[in-house]
Design a protein around this motif. Structure first.
Motif, mmCIF file in Angstrom:
data_model
loop_
_atom_site.group_PDB
_atom_site.id
_atom_site.type_symbol
_atom_site.label_atom_id
_atom_site.label_comp_id
_atom_site.label_asym_id
_atom_site.label_seq_id
_atom_site.Cartn_x
_atom_site.Cartn_y
_atom_site.Cartn_z
ATOM 1 N N GLY A 291 14.412 8.320 8.261
ATOM 2 C CA GLY A 291 13.945 8.911 9.511
ATOM 3 C C GLY A 291 14.842 10.042 9.985
ATOM 4 O O GLY A 291 14.385 10.965 10.666
ATOM 5 N N GLN A 292 16.135 10.001 9.605
ATOM 6 C CA GLN A 292 17.089 10.928 10.230
ATOM 7 C C GLN A 292 17.780 11.909 9.300
ATOM 8 O O GLN A 292 18.232 12.955 9.743
ATOM 9 N N PHE A 293 17.940 11.540 8.019
ATOM 10 C CA PHE A 293 18.845 12.333 7.189
ATOM 11 C C PHE A 293 18.131 13.126 6.095
ATOM 12 O O PHE A 293 17.003 12.800 5.727
ATOM 13 N N GLU A 294 18.861 14.178 5.608
ATOM 14 C CA GLU A 294 18.272 15.044 4.586
ATOM 15 C C GLU A 294 18.997 14.949 3.267
ATOM 16 O O GLU A 294 18.419 15.222 2.219
ATOM 17 N N THR A 295 20.291 14.618 3.307
ATOM 18 C CA THR A 295 21.078 14.645 2.075
ATOM 19 C C THR A 295 21.892 13.361 1.940
ATOM 20 O O THR A 295 22.162 12.675 2.931
ATOM 21 N N VAL A 296 22.313 13.105 0.714
ATOM 22 C CA VAL A 296 23.147 11.938 0.447
ATOM 23 C C VAL A 296 24.485 12.069 1.171
ATOM 24 O O VAL A 296 25.032 11.082 1.667
ATOM 25 N N THR B 83 0.857 -1.187 0.000
ATOM 26 C CA THR B 83 0.000 0.000 0.000
ATOM 27 C C THR B 83 0.895 1.239 0.000
ATOM 28 O O THR B 83 2.047 1.175 0.442
ATOM 29 N N VAL B 84 0.356 2.359 -0.470
ATOM 30 C CA VAL B 84 1.090 3.619 -0.312
ATOM 31 C C VAL B 84 0.954 3.997 1.163
ATOM 32 O O VAL B 84 -0.149 4.204 1.660
ATOM 33 N N THR B 85 2.096 4.029 1.848
ATOM 34 C CA THR B 85 2.070 4.118 3.311
ATOM 35 C C THR B 85 2.787 5.380 3.782
ATOM 36 O O THR B 85 3.914 5.661 3.360
ATOM 37 N N ILE B 86 2.111 6.127 4.651
ATOM 38 C CA ILE B 86 2.712 7.329 5.238
ATOM 39 C C ILE B 86 3.021 7.054 6.703
ATOM 40 O O ILE B 86 2.140 6.632 7.450
ATOM 41 N N THR B 87 4.268 7.273 7.071
ATOM 42 C CA THR B 87 4.680 7.142 8.471
ATOM 43 C C THR B 87 4.853 8.549 9.023
ATOM 44 O O THR B 87 5.742 9.286 8.586
ATOM 45 N N PRO B 88 3.996 8.968 9.969
ATOM 46 C CA PRO B 88 4.131 10.326 10.517
ATOM 47 C C PRO B 88 5.285 10.412 11.515
ATOM 48 O O PRO B 88 5.848 9.399 11.925
ATOM 49 N N ARG B 89 5.594 11.653 11.913
ATOM 50 C CA ARG B 89 6.818 11.905 12.704
ATOM 51 C C ARG B 89 6.851 11.200 14.058
ATOM 52 O O ARG B 89 7.917 10.914 14.580
ATOM 53 N N ASN B 90 5.698 10.952 14.630
ATOM 54 C CA ASN B 90 5.698 10.383 15.986
ATOM 55 C C ASN B 90 5.344 8.903 16.034
ATOM 56 O O ASN B 90 5.048 8.368 17.101
ATOM 57 N N PHE B 91 5.376 8.252 14.867
ATOM 58 C CA PHE B 91 5.257 6.790 14.875
ATOM 59 C C PHE B 91 6.558 6.255 15.471
ATOM 60 O O PHE B 91 7.641 6.564 14.976
ATOM 61 N N PRO B 92 6.494 5.487 16.570
ATOM 62 C CA PRO B 92 7.750 5.045 17.192
ATOM 63 C C PRO B 92 8.464 4.011 16.336
ATOM 64 O O PRO B 92 7.930 2.936 16.081
ATOM 65 N N PHE B 93 9.659 4.383 15.848
ATOM 66 C CA PHE B 93 10.451 3.444 15.058
ATOM 67 C C PHE B 93 11.393 2.697 15.989
ATOM 68 O O PHE B 93 12.314 3.285 16.558
ATOM 69 N N GLU B 94 11.141 1.404 16.151
ATOM 70 C CA GLU B 94 12.059 0.612 16.958
ATOM 71 C C GLU B 94 12.964 -0.184 16.043
ATOM 72 O O GLU B 94 12.579 -0.541 14.932
ATOM 73 N N PHE B 95 14.181 -0.434 16.510
ATOM 74 C CA PHE B 95 15.152 -1.195 15.725
ATOM 75 C C PHE B 95 15.645 -2.360 16.559
ATOM 76 O O PHE B 95 15.742 -2.252 17.782
ATOM 77 N N ARG B 96 15.922 -3.486 15.894
ATOM 78 C CA ARG B 96 16.287 -4.688 16.640
ATOM 79 C C ARG B 96 17.554 -4.487 17.459
ATOM 80 O O ARG B 96 17.670 -4.995 18.564
ATOM 81 N N LYS B 97 18.531 -3.776 16.889
ATOM 82 C CA LYS B 97 19.840 -3.684 17.544
ATOM 83 C C LYS B 97 20.341 -2.252 17.686
ATOM 84 O O LYS B 97 21.510 -2.025 17.967
ATOM 85 N N ALA B 98 19.478 -1.275 17.420
ATOM 86 C CA ALA B 98 19.911 0.119 17.536
ATOM 87 C C ALA B 98 18.841 0.912 18.294
ATOM 88 O O ALA B 98 17.710 0.442 18.449
ATOM 89 N N ALA B 99 19.226 2.106 18.730
ATOM 90 C CA ALA B 99 18.311 2.924 19.524
ATOM 91 C C ALA B 99 17.073 3.312 18.715
ATOM 92 O O ALA B 99 17.165 3.603 17.521
ATOM 93 N N ALA B 100 15.933 3.319 19.390
ATOM 94 C CA ALA B 100 14.670 3.675 18.732
ATOM 95 C C ALA B 100 14.671 5.163 18.355
ATOM 96 O O ALA B 100 15.412 5.961 18.922
ATOM 97 N N LEU B 101 13.846 5.513 17.373
ATOM 98 C CA LEU B 101 13.626 6.915 17.034
ATOM 99 C C LEU B 101 12.193 7.248 17.441
ATOM 100 O O LEU B 101 11.246 6.820 16.777
ATOM 101 N N ALA B 102 12.044 7.977 18.532
ATOM 102 C CA ALA B 102 10.691 8.317 18.998
ATOM 103 C C ALA B 102 10.053 9.306 18.034
ATOM 104 O O ALA B 102 8.872 9.211 17.712
ATOM 105 N N THR B 103 10.842 10.284 17.583
ATOM 106 C CA THR B 103 10.361 11.181 16.528
ATOM 107 C C THR B 103 11.415 11.195 15.422
ATOM 108 O O THR B 103 12.591 10.942 15.658
ATOM 109 N N HIS B 104 10.943 11.490 14.232
ATOM 110 C CA HIS B 104 11.810 11.373 13.047
ATOM 111 C C HIS B 104 11.115 12.097 11.902
ATOM 112 O O HIS B 104 9.966 12.533 12.039
ATOM 113 N N HIS B 105 11.788 12.170 10.744
ATOM 114 C CA HIS B 105 11.151 12.753 9.574
ATOM 115 C C HIS B 105 9.969 11.882 9.158
ATOM 116 O O HIS B 105 10.013 10.655 9.318
#
Ligand SMILES: C[C@H](CCC(=O)NCCS(=O)(=O)O)[C@H]1CC[C@H]2[C@@H]3CC[C@@H]4C[C@H](O)CC[C@]4(C)[C@H]3C[C@H](O)[C@]12C
Length: 324
Positions: free
Chosen positions: A107-112, A27-49
């Motif tokens: 979630g975190q970056f703006e440029t290459v 589906t075309v899916t939009i993840t808003p800024r406060n969807f909690p992104f959890e990662f198996r082995k890295a710190a979660a991003l509570a807010t993000h792009h």
């Protein structure tokens, strides 16, 4: 097989063909800024792009195939069988699984350039999403409006290539794909001039003869050359309509028609969807195999400060505009 593409007119556009013999209910899916992104082995991003793209949602998690964030950075995963090699956890690195790679980057970056720096300490760790969704062998194209790179996790480690063409297909590895373009340096949009022999007479009997030899088959090496030639020679107006039409025409030059590639008896690969995201405006356009009308989803019409995913099922089936 698949083809990814980055293209800039007045705005920047990014998208891909997804070529497969079945669909995962994407589906075309939009993840808003406060969807909690959890990662198996890295710190979660509570807010993000905020992110918009094509995804399968599994257990509430958006498994993105291709996506763009609200800053205009984009990324797509394409099949890379036999070559993709994911690693055990590395203590001195940031361990991100391949299915987390798009959320973690977008979630975190703006440029290459920012991405390049982050990749120096990244390890693509071999952890399946679930039994139903084991890891797929992928490589990635990451683009902003001026620059693209290709990222490949292979036996030797994580490889990051400049991608001045802004095109990615599948195997072989990107260094070989790029080198292969040398074999086509004589191709031209202009009529050919011959160096064949002074003793023979040649006739330019048709338009388009300058590019005779451009591959037309559907192998990934051939699609890379075809899409590269089409994109590098592309001329379009810079309005939204002209830009997305041209973008989809470039992808159309390497689209797969049912019947031409049999992957198992009676199963044929087709271009399930072609996408084209205006990365400046956050509008995700797409067509499907049977729906040539362009559909669109605008991320800015959603509550981007929310915490719940928004998912738009694909509009499939031909939308015929009857005129009488
Ligand atoms: C198969 C597709 C590539 C198309 C292609 O090239 N087809 C040729 C096949 S063939 O080589 O010709 O045989 C790729 C492209 C993106 C992928 C998803 C990415 C998110 C997620 C990652 C998880 O880890 C596993 C499940 C997951 C949903 C992935 C499923 C699948 O892998 C997707 C759809």
């Amino acid at each position: 097989m698949c083809t990814g593409l980055s293209y800039t007119t007045r705005d920047h556009y990014f998208g891909r063909n997804l070529d497969l013999e079945f669909s995962y209910n994407e589906t075309v899916t939009i993840t808003p800024r406060n969807f909690p992104f959890e990662f198996r082995k890295a710190a979660a991003l509570a807010t993000h792009h905020a992110i918009i793209g094509m995804a399968t949602i599994a257990d509430g998690y958006p498994l993105y195939y291709d996506a763009t964030n609200e800053k205009g950075l984009s990324m797509a995963g394409l099949n890379f069988p036999e070559n993709a090699d994911y690693k055990p956890e590395a203590v001195d690195k940031t361990n991100i699984t391949p299915f987390e790679f798009i959320p973690w980057i977008l979630g975190q970056f703006e440029t290459v350039d920012e991405v390049r720096a982050a990749l120096l300490s990244l390890n693509l760790v071999k952890i399946d999403f679930s039994d139903t969704f084991p890891l797929s062998p992928l490589h990635w194209i990451i683009s902003d409006r001026t620059t693209s790179i290709t990222v490949e996790s292979v036996k030797d480690g994580l490889r990051v290539y400049d991608n001045p063409v802004g095109v990615l297909t599948n195997n072989p590895t990107f260094d070989i794909q790029s080198f292969n373009l040398n074999n086509y340096m004589h191709l031209s949009r202009n009529p050919p001039e011959t160096n064949f022999s002074d003793e023979l007479e040649f006739d330019v009997y048709s338009r388009g003869m300058g590019a005779i030899g451009l591959p037309g088959d559907l192998s990934s090496a051939s699609r890379f050359v075809k899409a590269a030639f089409t994109k590098m020679n592309s001329v379009s107006g810079d309005s939204e309509s002209e830009s997305i039409s041209q973008f989809l025409q470039i992808l159309g030059s390497v689209a797969q028609q049912r019947g031409c590639v049999e992957v198992s008896p009676g199963k044929y690969e087709i271009t399930i969807y072609s996408s084209c995201c205006n990365t400046d405006k956050g509008v995700y356009y797409y067509t499907t195999y049977e729906n040539s009308q362009v559909s669109g989803v605008d991320m800015h019409k959603e509550d981007l400060d929310g915490n719940a995913l928004a998912a738009y099922p694909l509009v499939k089936g031909q939308q015929v505009h009857m005129q009488n």
